[in-house]
Design an enzyme around this catalytic site. Structure first.
Site, PDB file in Angstrom:
ATOM      1  N   ASP A   1      -3.834   4.048  -0.350  1.00  0.00           N
ATOM      2  CA  ASP A   1      -4.886   3.118   0.069  1.00  0.00           C
ATOM      3  C   ASP A   1      -5.558   3.549   1.362  1.00  0.00           C
ATOM      4  OD1 ASP A   1      -5.450   0.253  -1.338  1.00  0.00           O
ATOM      5  OD2 ASP A   1      -3.640   1.269  -2.012  1.00  0.00           O
TER       6      ASP A   1
ATOM      7  N   ASN B   1       0.803  -1.219   0.000  1.00  0.00           N
ATOM      8  CA  ASN B   1       0.000   0.000   0.000  1.00  0.00           C
ATOM      9  C   ASN B   1       0.837   1.272   0.000  1.00  0.00           C
ATOM     10  OD1 ASN B   1      -2.392  -1.391  -0.126  1.00  0.00           O
ATOM     11  ND2 ASN B   1      -2.524  -1.637   2.104  1.00  0.00           N
TER      12      ASN B   1
END
Ligand code: ACK
Length: 390
Positions: A207, A194
């Site tokens: 994210d 992420n």
């Protein structure tokens, strides 16, 4: 120095925008206490479309040129392209699209990420350019990160970077996380997958979306309490009773450090989630990746303290990494050179976060002996640790 932290703001944002940007409006809508900006959960808005327009600019789709598909997200394709702004040069962007046939709930979940991202402004947080909500497809437009996600980037370039380059990446992630924790935002899914990397090796946290993030994450597994959690990245108290906090983000940060220093190895390798939970409970911690400087593994172990209040704050992590970068010799001692023998197996040694002898002497109020230590040849902590009575 610790930043003064405030609890997340609990003010419910006004849902009706007054005609003028009056003093009263500013008071409730700057989302800050004593100048420290805080995060507002878009779910506190009765109508989430008001939240997205509060925090994200509407982009006219004629300004967007989609060039190619670069991936697939849960809601639709992720594309790369260009964003035109009159009087300015086009900029490269990534465009997340919401595929047709969605229900209202999916549109709300999709746009939640933009409502969160739009509240942040930091070089190590992925930047939101804007959203397209008034025509189809619905889109979220963000800055383009040439090297994609950090985990696959590291696997592709196994062994290619210097320790200082890797520490630079970690410093960037910690700085982004310090910003988020100062804003009162808890990420809950901090992991190398992420983090995005640009062409200058700058790492940015991405994210966002609270529970939605975990719904999306293929690593997230259901726990006995019913939540969906990426076990290997998550602090024990968050797994056991969903106690997510900036301290649980610090645990995940330690795992990201391990992923970076091992060039994208899977934490706890092929151990099952259940074995990971049991081993952590018994005191097991990931060993240092090959060639990892001892100071970095010490920092990881700090992040993995069972007691969450004993973990370092992101502000401590940033300043520790800054000191390592300014003092590269502190990175020369690799773990294989140090014999770490805790008194009992599974015990995590309580390492202090010192980089230099001067740092350490200052912390124990013996700074006046700096010159004596230097003159006697005790110039590094490594040498000091081998000091004997004679
Ligand atoms: O590892 P990747 O190349 O990086 O594959 C995934 C894919 O889209 C699906 O998420 C890439 N991606 C996501 N956001 C961006 C962005 N802002 N810039 C460049 N690539 C991105 C991600």
């Amino acid at each position: 120095m610790h930043a003064i932290l405030f609890p997340p703001v609990l003010l419910k944002p006004c849902l009706v925008r007054p005609p003028l940007w009056g003093a009263e409006y500013c008071y409730f809508h700057t989302h800050s206490i004593l100048g420290i900006k805080t995060y507002i959960d878009p779910d506190t808005y009765e109508d989430p479309s008001l939240a997205v327009h509060e925090f994200a600019k509407e982009i006219d789709p004629s300004r967007i040129r989609i060039e190619r598909v670069i991936g697939a997200g849960e809601f639709g394709e992720v594309c790369s392209g260009r964003l035109k702004t009159p009087g300015k040069r086009d900029i490269p962007v990534a465009i997340k699209t919401l595929k047709g046939g969605y229900v209202d709930r999916q549109r709300k979940d999709f746009l939640r990420e933009a409502s969160i991202m739009g509240q942040f402004d930091h070089p190590n947080i992925i930047r939101l350019e804007g959203v397209v909500t008034k025509s189809r497809p619905v889109m979220i437009v963000v800055e383009y990160m040439e090297n994609g996600s950090l985990d696959s980037f590291l696997r592709k370039h196994d062994g290619h970077f210097t320790v200082i380059q890797l520490v630079g990446m970690l410093r960037g992630i910690a700085s982004g996380m310090k910003y988020l924790s100062d804003m009162g935002y808890v990420h809950r899914d901090l992991a190398a997958r992420n983090i995005l990397v640009n062409s200058n090796l700058m790492c940015k946290v991405s994210d966002f979306g609270l529970s939605r993030v975990l719904e999306d994450d293929p690593e997230a597994a259901y726990t006995t309490s019913g939540g969906k959690i990426p076990i290997r990245w998550t602090a024990p108290e968050a797994i056991a009773y969903r106690k997510f906090s900036s301290a649980s983000d610090a645990w995940s940060y330690g795992i990201v450090m391990w992923e970076v220093m091992s060039y994208g190895e899977r934490p706890y390798w092929e151990m099952s989630n259940q074995d990971v939970i049991l081993s952590i409970e018994e005191g097991y911690r990931l060993p240092a990746p090959m060639g990892c400087p001892a100071a970095l593994h010490q920092l990881m172990l700090h992040c993995w303290q069972k007691e969450r209040n004993h973990r370092p704050k992101f502000t401590d992590i940033v300043s520790f990494l800054d000191k390592l970068i300014r003092n590269p010799s502190s990175l020369h001692t690799v773990v294989e050179d140090v014999l770490v023998m805790p008194d009992s197996p599974g015990e995590v040694p309580e390492y202090p976060l010192f980089v230099s002898v001067i740092d350490w002497l200052d912390s124990i109020k013996m700074g006046q002996y700096k010159n004596n230590f230097m003159a006697a040849g005790f110039t590094t902590l490594d040498v000091v640790s081998r000091m004997s009575i004679e």
